[in-house]
Design a protein around this motif. Sequence first.
Motif, mmCIF file in Angstrom:
data_model
loop_
_atom_site.group_PDB
_atom_site.id
_atom_site.type_symbol
_atom_site.label_atom_id
_atom_site.label_comp_id
_atom_site.label_asym_id
_atom_site.label_seq_id
_atom_site.Cartn_x
_atom_site.Cartn_y
_atom_site.Cartn_z
ATOM 1 N N MET A 43 0.848 -1.188 0.000
ATOM 2 C CA MET A 43 0.000 0.000 0.000
ATOM 3 C C MET A 43 0.887 1.244 0.000
ATOM 4 S SD MET A 43 -2.766 0.830 2.943
ATOM 5 C CE MET A 43 -1.892 2.091 3.852
ATOM 6 N N ARG A 44 0.495 2.213 -0.797
ATOM 7 C CA ARG A 44 1.257 3.470 -0.824
ATOM 8 C C ARG A 44 0.791 4.362 0.319
ATOM 9 N NH1 ARG A 44 4.006 6.314 -4.787
ATOM 10 N NH2 ARG A 44 3.537 4.681 -6.263
ATOM 11 N N THR A 45 1.755 4.904 1.051
ATOM 12 C CA THR A 45 1.402 5.904 2.062
ATOM 13 C C THR A 45 1.968 7.235 1.592
ATOM 14 O OG1 THR A 45 3.330 5.170 3.295
ATOM 15 C CG2 THR A 45 1.188 4.451 4.116
ATOM 16 N N LEU A 46 1.293 8.278 1.975
ATOM 17 C CA LEU A 46 1.699 9.611 1.544
ATOM 18 C C LEU A 46 3.070 9.941 2.121
ATOM 19 C CD1 LEU A 46 0.422 12.007 0.015
ATOM 20 C CD2 LEU A 46 -0.201 12.927 2.261
ATOM 21 N N GLU A 47 4.035 10.303 1.262
ATOM 22 C CA GLU A 47 5.361 10.625 1.794
ATOM 23 C C GLU A 47 5.525 12.137 1.863
ATOM 24 O OE1 GLU A 47 9.929 9.245 1.197
ATOM 25 O OE2 GLU A 47 8.327 7.833 0.785
ATOM 26 N N VAL A 48 5.378 12.661 3.090
ATOM 27 C CA VAL A 48 5.543 14.104 3.261
ATOM 28 C C VAL A 48 7.027 14.434 3.195
ATOM 29 C CG1 VAL A 48 3.489 14.364 4.695
ATOM 30 C CG2 VAL A 48 5.672 13.825 5.775
ATOM 31 N N GLN A 49 7.352 15.681 2.926
ATOM 32 C CA GLN A 49 8.759 16.095 2.951
ATOM 33 C C GLN A 49 9.070 16.673 4.324
ATOM 34 O OE1 GLN A 49 10.853 15.137 1.117
ATOM 35 N NE2 GLN A 49 10.295 15.132 -1.028
ATOM 36 N N ASP A 50 10.170 16.220 4.911
ATOM 37 C CA ASP A 50 10.600 16.742 6.199
ATOM 38 C C ASP A 50 12.091 16.468 6.292
ATOM 39 O OD1 ASP A 50 9.030 17.375 9.087
ATOM 40 O OD2 ASP A 50 11.086 16.659 9.290
ATOM 41 N N ASP A 51 12.819 17.298 7.040
ATOM 42 C CA ASP A 51 14.262 17.085 7.171
ATOM 43 C C ASP A 51 14.587 15.872 8.031
ATOM 44 O OD1 ASP A 51 14.716 19.187 5.582
ATOM 45 O OD2 ASP A 51 15.527 20.532 7.140
ATOM 46 N N ASP A 52 13.588 15.369 8.759
ATOM 47 C CA ASP A 52 13.824 14.301 9.727
ATOM 48 C C ASP A 52 13.042 13.056 9.285
ATOM 49 O OD1 ASP A 52 13.933 12.632 11.885
ATOM 50 O OD2 ASP A 52 13.441 14.169 13.377
ATOM 51 N N ILE A 53 13.775 11.955 9.006
ATOM 52 C CA ILE A 53 13.069 10.769 8.505
ATOM 53 C C ILE A 53 12.149 10.174 9.561
ATOM 54 C CG2 ILE A 53 14.664 10.188 6.628
ATOM 55 C CD1 ILE A 53 15.862 8.009 8.372
ATOM 56 N N GLU A 54 12.408 10.446 10.846
ATOM 57 C CA GLU A 54 11.475 9.927 11.866
ATOM 58 C C GLU A 54 10.103 10.597 11.729
ATOM 59 O OE1 GLU A 54 12.654 9.352 16.004
ATOM 60 O OE2 GLU A 54 10.595 9.801 16.633
ATOM 61 N N ARG A 58 6.643 8.607 11.156
ATOM 62 C CA ARG A 58 5.517 8.743 12.099
ATOM 63 C C ARG A 58 4.218 9.066 11.362
ATOM 64 N NH1 ARG A 58 5.966 9.833 17.575
ATOM 65 N NH2 ARG A 58 8.025 9.371 18.382
ATOM 66 N N ILE A 59 4.302 9.986 10.436
ATOM 67 C CA ILE A 59 3.094 10.382 9.701
ATOM 68 C C ILE A 59 2.594 9.202 8.855
ATOM 69 C CG2 ILE A 59 2.257 11.907 7.842
ATOM 70 C CD1 ILE A 59 4.183 14.045 9.123
ATOM 71 N N ARG A 60 3.533 8.495 8.239
ATOM 72 C CA ARG A 60 3.136 7.374 7.385
ATOM 73 C C ARG A 60 2.516 6.235 8.195
ATOM 74 N NH1 ARG A 60 7.967 5.399 4.446
ATOM 75 N NH2 ARG A 60 6.463 3.901 3.703
ATOM 76 N N VAL A 61 3.073 5.956 9.393
ATOM 77 C CA VAL A 61 2.540 4.815 10.148
ATOM 78 C C VAL A 61 1.147 5.129 10.689
ATOM 79 C CG1 VAL A 61 3.437 5.211 12.516
ATOM 80 C CG2 VAL A 61 3.282 2.893 11.603
ATOM 81 N N LEU A 62 0.901 6.391 11.028
ATOM 82 C CA LEU A 62 -0.437 6.765 11.509
ATOM 83 C C LEU A 62 -1.459 6.630 10.386
ATOM 84 C CD1 LEU A 62 0.465 9.792 13.798
ATOM 85 C CD2 LEU A 62 -0.539 7.605 14.524
ATOM 86 N N GLN A 63 -1.042 7.016 9.202
ATOM 87 C CA GLN A 63 -1.925 6.860 8.046
ATOM 88 C C GLN A 63 -2.196 5.372 7.772
ATOM 89 O OE1 GLN A 63 -0.294 8.219 4.306
ATOM 90 N NE2 GLN A 63 -2.081 7.469 3.224
ATOM 91 N N ALA A 64 -1.129 4.560 7.855
ATOM 92 C CA ALA A 64 -1.264 3.126 7.558
ATOM 93 C C ALA A 64 -2.196 2.448 8.555
ATOM 94 C CB ALA A 64 0.110 2.467 7.570
ATOM 95 N N VAL A 65 -2.030 2.733 9.835
ATOM 96 C CA VAL A 65 -2.845 2.053 10.840
ATOM 97 C C VAL A 65 -4.308 2.463 10.719
ATOM 98 C CG1 VAL A 65 -2.676 3.574 12.883
ATOM 99 C CG2 VAL A 65 -2.638 1.118 13.186
#
Length: 198
Positions: A43-54, A58-65
Motif C-alpha cells: 500500500m502506498r502511504t503519503l510521503e511528506v517532505q521533512d528534514d527528519d526521517i522519523e 511517524r506520519i506514514r505509520v499513523l496513516q497506515a494504521v
Amino acid sequence: MSTINKNFPYGRLIFFVTENAHKFNEARSVLAEYNVAVAMIKMRTLEVQDDDIENIARIRVLQAVREVNLPVIVEDAGLFIDALGGFPGPYSSYVYRKIGLGGILKLLNGVNDRSAKFKSVVAFCDPNNNLKCFHGIVEGRISLEARGSGGFGFDPIFEPNESPGKTFGEMTTEEKCRFSHRARALREFAKWYRSWQA
Ligand code: IMP
C-alpha cells in the motif's frame, strides 16, 4: 503507552506496509531471527517532505494504521553523504528517481571524502495508537563505480565499513542484513516487540 492486550490475536505477527518487495524480504529475513512473522501489505502511504526521517515515518505509520486497523510497521530510510552535507538524506527517493546512481557518482567526481551513511527508522503503531520508532545506521563509503545487481536503490554504490570493497549490491539479502541500517532498526523493533508481548 498502555500495555498490550493479552488477548492480542496476532501473536508475534506484524504487518509491514510497504510497496518495496526488497524491504519486505529484508524484514522477513531479520525478523525470522526473533521468531516474528511478517506479512506484507502493499500500500502506498503519503510521503511528506521533512528534514527528519522519523517525522516522515511517524506520519506514514499513523496513516497506515488508520487504513488497515492492524498492528503495522512502516520504514523510512535515506542515504546521507558527508561531503554533500548529508544530501540526499530525506530526499533520497526523489534524488534516486531523478539522477540515479550515475548522478551521485558525478556529484562526487574528484571528491576524496566518500564517507556516507544509511539511516533507517522503523515506525510501529497499533490500532490503539501505541506508536514507537526504532533507529538503525550503517556507516560506509560511496564506491568509485556501481557494482552488483542485488538489492535496490543505492545498494550498488554503497560499501559498508564492515565489508570494505564490497557493495550492498554485491551481497545476498542475508549478507546485507548482517550490517544494514534497516536490519539494525528491525532488530531493535523485534527485541522490543517480543518483550512488549511477553
Ligand atoms: P524510502 O523513502 O525509505 O523508500 O527510501 C528512500 C530512498 O533511499 C530509496 O528510494 C532508495 O533509493 C534509498 N534507499 C533506502 N534504503 C536503501 C537501501 O537499503 N539500499 C539502497 N538504497 C536505499
